[in-house]
Every structure is written in C-alpha cells, then in structure tokens.
Design an enzyme around this catalytic site. Structure first.
Site, short mmCIF file in Angstrom:
data_model
loop_
_atom_site.label_atom_id
_atom_site.label_comp_id
_atom_site.label_asym_id
_atom_site.label_seq_id
_atom_site.Cartn_x
_atom_site.Cartn_y
_atom_site.Cartn_z
N CYS A 194 0.87 -1.18 0.00
CA CYS A 194 0.00 0.00 0.00
C CYS A 194 0.90 1.23 0.00
CB CYS A 194 -0.89 -0.01 1.24
SG CYS A 194 -1.99 1.41 1.36
N HIS B 211 -9.03 -3.93 -1.67
CA HIS B 211 -8.03 -3.14 -0.96
C HIS B 211 -8.37 -1.65 -1.03
CE1 HIS B 211 -3.72 -2.10 0.14
NE2 HIS B 211 -4.20 -0.95 -0.30
N GLU B 212 -8.69 -1.16 -2.23
CA GLU B 212 -8.96 0.28 -2.38
C GLU B 212 -10.23 0.67 -1.65
OE1 GLU B 212 -6.64 2.08 -3.28
OE2 GLU B 212 -5.47 0.41 -4.07
N HIS C 35 -10.04 1.36 2.05
CA HIS C 35 -9.58 2.70 2.45
C HIS C 35 -10.77 3.63 2.72
CE1 HIS C 35 -5.22 2.60 2.00
NE2 HIS C 35 -5.33 1.98 0.84
#
Ligand code: NI
Length: 176
Positions: A99, A141-142, A145
């Site tokens: 990341c 993953h994105e 956030h």
C-alpha cells in the site's frame, strides 16, 4: 498535480469517507486528475481519495505492467465513485499486498476471490462488473480505504508481514 500520500499513523486514514453527491463537476474531475497523477508517480496499482486527504468515496485502480506486482495480470484503468462490493462466493484466498500508505512493507491478506462491484464513473454513468483474482483483490483493498481500513488490519498471520526488500530481494529497486 501530484500529492503527498498520507502514511499509516495519520488519523485521516482511519475515518470513513462520505459519498459523492454531485457528478460531472469540475471539482470531481480535478480530484480524479490529481489521484491519477499521484498514483502513476508512485507506480501504484490503485489509490483511494482519503490517501491524499480527501474524505470522499472515490477510488482508482488499474495496472498494465507494474514493477511492484510483476506477476499480476492486467487490470483496466478504472475510476469508481461510491462503490458497493458484493462477494459472489465465500471463497477467500491469501495474497501479498502493499500500500502506498504503508511504504516499504508487504503482507499476506485474505480476500474474496470473486465479487461484483457497482458504482459510478465521475460523470455519473453506472459501472457494474464481476471480477475475480487480482482485479477483485485490488478493488477490495482500495474500497477498504473508504472505510478507514488499511491492509495490515486484515493480516491474520503477522509472520507474513515484513519489509518488501527483505521478503522479495529479487524486486529490489521496485520501490514504493
Ligand atoms: Ni492502499
């Protein structure tokens, strides 16, 4: 414009982001241009708006050949606003992640192998795709956030978390 990327420890990375309410605005277009410039400047596979300090539900991702992920298949460049993810199977698979907000590290993270994602492009046109494997991993993953979740929070075996240059010496030079 290339922005500084917030790093783990910054409380802004832990705050849930809010939905975009207006599409097709110059402000949204400028945000996407900045995110794209910033991601490319760092050779990232993806970037979420909160990583540059903007608490909105906007992510970008995409990868052709990326030195940070030499074995990953290509993912089309995508700008996704107000995403909603729906897993299409219970199966999870472990895979290495990094990341831009956790520079220098890699860790093994379980992710759903197959999912549907829906949302909008910056003009407000609907996006809906079913994806698997690396594409599915990047989206998860994105989108994490946007809920204030960084991948180390999802690592189940902390023995599989470490410095990239130690774990993968053959990739030395593929810096963050
Ligand atoms: Ni990230």
């Amino acid at each position: 414009m290339i922005h500084a990327i917030l790093r783990m420890g910054d409380p802004r990375l832990l705050v849930p982001s809010r939905a975009v309410e207006r599409f097709g605005t110059p402000e949204l277009a400028a945000l996407l241009a900045d995110m794209r410039d910033t991601m490319r400047a760092h050779d990232g596979a993806g970037l979420a708006a909160p990583q540059i300090g903007v608490p909105l539900r906007v992510v970008i991702f995409g990868m052709e050949a990326n030195p940070r992920y030499p074995d990953a298949p290509p993912v089309p460049y995508t700008e996704l606003v107000n995403p909603v993810l729906t897993p299409l199977a219970d199966d999870e698979e472990d895979g290495w992640e990094g990341c831009l907000s956790v520079p220098g590290f890699r860790g093994v993270v379980p992710r759903f192998t197959r999912l549907r994602y829906e949302g909008f492009d910056p003009a407000g046109r609907r996006i809906a795709r079913e994806v698997d494997d690396f594409h599915a991993r990047v989206v998860q993953h994105e989108c994490d956030h946007l809920d204030g979740i960084l991948y180390p929070m999802r690592i189940r075996d902390m023995r599989k978390f470490g410095f990239a240059e130690v774990l993968f010496p053959e990739l030395a030079g593929a810096d963050e």
